[in-house]
Design an enzyme around this catalytic site. Structure first.
Site, PDB file in Angstrom:
ATOM      1  N   LYS A  35       0.842  -1.207   0.000  1.00 57.33           N
ATOM      2  CA  LYS A  35       0.000   0.000   0.000  1.00 57.33           C
ATOM      3  C   LYS A  35       0.877   1.257   0.000  1.00 57.33           C
ATOM      4  O   LYS A  35       2.096   1.170   0.170  1.00 57.33           O
ATOM      5  CB  LYS A  35      -0.912  -0.022   1.224  1.00 57.33           C
ATOM      6  CG  LYS A  35      -0.164   0.011   2.555  1.00 57.33           C
ATOM      7  CD  LYS A  35      -1.069  -0.266   3.736  1.00 57.33           C
ATOM      8  CE  LYS A  35      -0.275  -0.317   5.034  1.00 57.33           C
ATOM      9  NZ  LYS A  35      -1.127  -0.662   6.188  1.00 57.33           N
ATOM     10  N   TYR A 255      17.219  29.593   8.519  1.00 63.59           N
ATOM     11  CA  TYR A 255      16.077  30.264   9.152  1.00 63.59           C
ATOM     12  C   TYR A 255      16.172  30.228  10.671  1.00 63.59           C
ATOM     13  O   TYR A 255      16.533  29.206  11.260  1.00 63.59           O
ATOM     14  CB  TYR A 255      14.780  29.571   8.743  1.00 63.59           C
ATOM     15  CG  TYR A 255      14.358  29.857   7.318  1.00 63.59           C
ATOM     16  CD1 TYR A 255      14.064  31.156   6.903  1.00 63.59           C
ATOM     17  CD2 TYR A 255      14.251  28.826   6.399  1.00 63.59           C
ATOM     18  CE1 TYR A 255      13.675  31.407   5.602  1.00 63.59           C
ATOM     19  CE2 TYR A 255      13.863  29.060   5.089  1.00 63.59           C
ATOM     20  CZ  TYR A 255      13.573  30.364   4.695  1.00 63.59           C
ATOM     21  OH  TYR A 255      13.186  30.608   3.404  1.00 63.59           O
TER      22      TYR A 255
HETATM   23  C1  PLP Z   1      -0.333  -1.681   6.842  1.00 66.67           C
HETATM   24  C2  PLP Z   1      -0.887  -2.935   7.365  1.00 66.67           C
HETATM   25  C3  PLP Z   1      -0.054  -4.047   7.555  1.00 66.67           C
HETATM   26  C4  PLP Z   1       1.448  -3.983   7.424  1.00 66.67           C
HETATM   27  O1  PLP Z   1       1.973  -3.412   8.604  1.00 66.67           O
HETATM   28  P1  PLP Z   1       3.554  -3.280   8.844  1.00 66.67           P
HETATM   29  O2  PLP Z   1       3.678  -2.778  10.227  1.00 66.67           O
HETATM   30  O3  PLP Z   1       4.041  -2.285   7.830  1.00 66.67           O
HETATM   31  O4  PLP Z   1       4.117  -4.621   8.627  1.00 66.67           O
HETATM   32  C5  PLP Z   1      -0.639  -5.238   7.909  1.00 66.67           C
HETATM   33  N1  PLP Z   1      -1.981  -5.323   8.113  1.00 66.67           N
HETATM   34  C6  PLP Z   1      -2.802  -4.265   7.973  1.00 66.67           C
HETATM   35  C7  PLP Z   1      -4.263  -4.427   8.226  1.00 66.67           C
HETATM   36  C8  PLP Z   1      -2.286  -3.035   7.618  1.00 66.67           C
HETATM   37  O5  PLP Z   1      -3.094  -1.983   7.493  1.00 66.67           O
END
Ligand code: PLP
Length: 358
Positions: A35, A255
């Site tokens: 994702k 800055y």
């Molecule tokens: C993003 C997500 C994962 C992966 O999590 P990580 O900590 O990056 O391994 C697994 N399950 C769900 C439901 C998620 O939303």
């Protein structure tokens, strides 16, 4: 000619990290979580690089699943947030996307029955973001059966709230709730573990684990870096030095005069800033590297550039490449300096930064 600021992505390291996840998953299979544009690494390239070894992908939403199909890949894709409209179930059915249904509305859409993709059901075991209550699962399953969708149900899903903290009792508690809640349906698969769960000894991962950050070399465990867990960095964020100068003792840089030279200091400006996704909260002392030599940031990060102290790199000159994170400086270290986690840094790199694949 474009500036040479870039995120260099090592797809071989990504594959080795997936292999590590698959080994740690034991008898469970590992669906690759890609994702958020493959955690900022480019979803098409990441998914393609893993295509020979990954039996299933997981994404948040249908747009991301479509990006996997657009890359020419045909493995099933799990939609971790389910669908946002009834019509999406039709797209899921014809594209082999597997929504994780988690609320009443999504269940009603399924019951309306015009389209029945294969799907998963989310059980809320204590994270309390999404999912059906364990006590309601019996009734939910009765409705699934009544709708004629029982044979389309692949599995039960839940998600850990505290698996990054080995001392938390929450993970064991959620595991027990999950096992009990789903025990009446032994033929239905189960998926529970994120990356962190792969590093908890004795933690059951059931049928499918869901590694995300560990594929990209970020640490899922509080207090440990990715390399300490046997993970390899995948992204190397690099930018050129565009000027160097000696700042006299008492003079400030950038800055707010946020850093003042205690002694005459040779410093450089690097062509990357918060508009590229480098965290503005990374203050003086945040590590970077030139030629595997560690240096440190000084002063405030600007929109398009940041300043570094070159005392440790006396030979550095204009045009040299600075590593902001990568093999010498871990993304976990920079995240700690910026008060955040590697996830946010990796997913935050903006489109101004080209991804270069090696
Ligand atoms: C993003 C997500 C994962 C992966 O999590 P990580 O900590 O990056 O391994 C697994 N399950 C769900 C439901 C998620 O939303």
């Amino acid at each position: 000619m474009p500036r040479s600021t870039a995120a260099c992505i090592d797809l071989e390291a990504l594959k080795r990290n997936y292999r590590t996840a698959a080994e740690r998953a034991g008898s469970a299979r590992a669906m690759a979580v890609v994702k958020a544009d493959g955690y900022g690494h480019g979803i098409a390239q990441v998914a393609s690089a893993l295509a020979d070894v990954v039996p299933r992908y997981a994404v948040a939403c249908i747009e991301e699943a479509l990006a996997i199909r657009a890359a020419g890949l045909d493995q099933p894709v799990v939609l971790l947030q389910g669908v946002h409209a009834r019509g999406d179930l039709a797209d899921c059915e014809c594209s082999n996307f597997e929504p994780v249904l988690h609320n009443e509305k999504q269940l009603e859409w399924l019951e309306q029955g015009d389209h029945m993709p294969r799907f998963w059901l989310k059980v809320n075991t204590g994270m309390n973001r999404l999912g059906f209550w364990p006590d309601d699962l019996q009734a939910v399953m009765a409705r699934v059966e009544k709708a004629g969708a029982g044979s389309r149900l692949l599995g039960f899903v839940s998600h850990f709230a505290c698996a990054d903290d080995a001392s938390s009792t929450m993970t064991a508690a959620q595991t027990a709730v999950f096992e009990t809640a789903t025990s009446a349906w032994p033929g239905v698969m189960k998926s529970l573990g994120n990356s962190a769960a792969h590093f908890i000894s004795g933690q059951p991962l059931f049928d499918w684990s869901r590694p995300g950050i560990m594929l990209y070399g970020g640490s899922p465990v509080v207090g440990k870096t990715g390399p300490e867990l046997g993970l390899e960095p995948v992204m190397s964020l690099e930018a050129p030095l565009i000027t160097t100068r000696v700042v006299r003792a008492g003079e400030a840089v950038g800055y707010g005069r946020a850093w003042v030279a205690e002694r005459d200091t040779r410093m450089g400006m690097v062509a990357i800033g918060y508009a590229d996704g480098y965290p503005r909260h990374a203050g003086t002392g945040t590590p970077a590297a030139i030629d595997s030599q560690r240096i440190r940031l000084i002063g405030r990060v600007s929109m398009d550039m940041l300043a570094v102290d070159l005392s440790n790199a006396p030979d550095a000159s204009e045009g040299d490449r600075v590593e902001l994170w990568g093999k010498t400086v871990g993304v976990d270290e920079v995240a700690a300096c910026a008060g955040t986690i590697s996830y946010e840094l990796l997913t935050g790199i903006t489109s101004r930064v080209p991804r270069i694949y090696i």
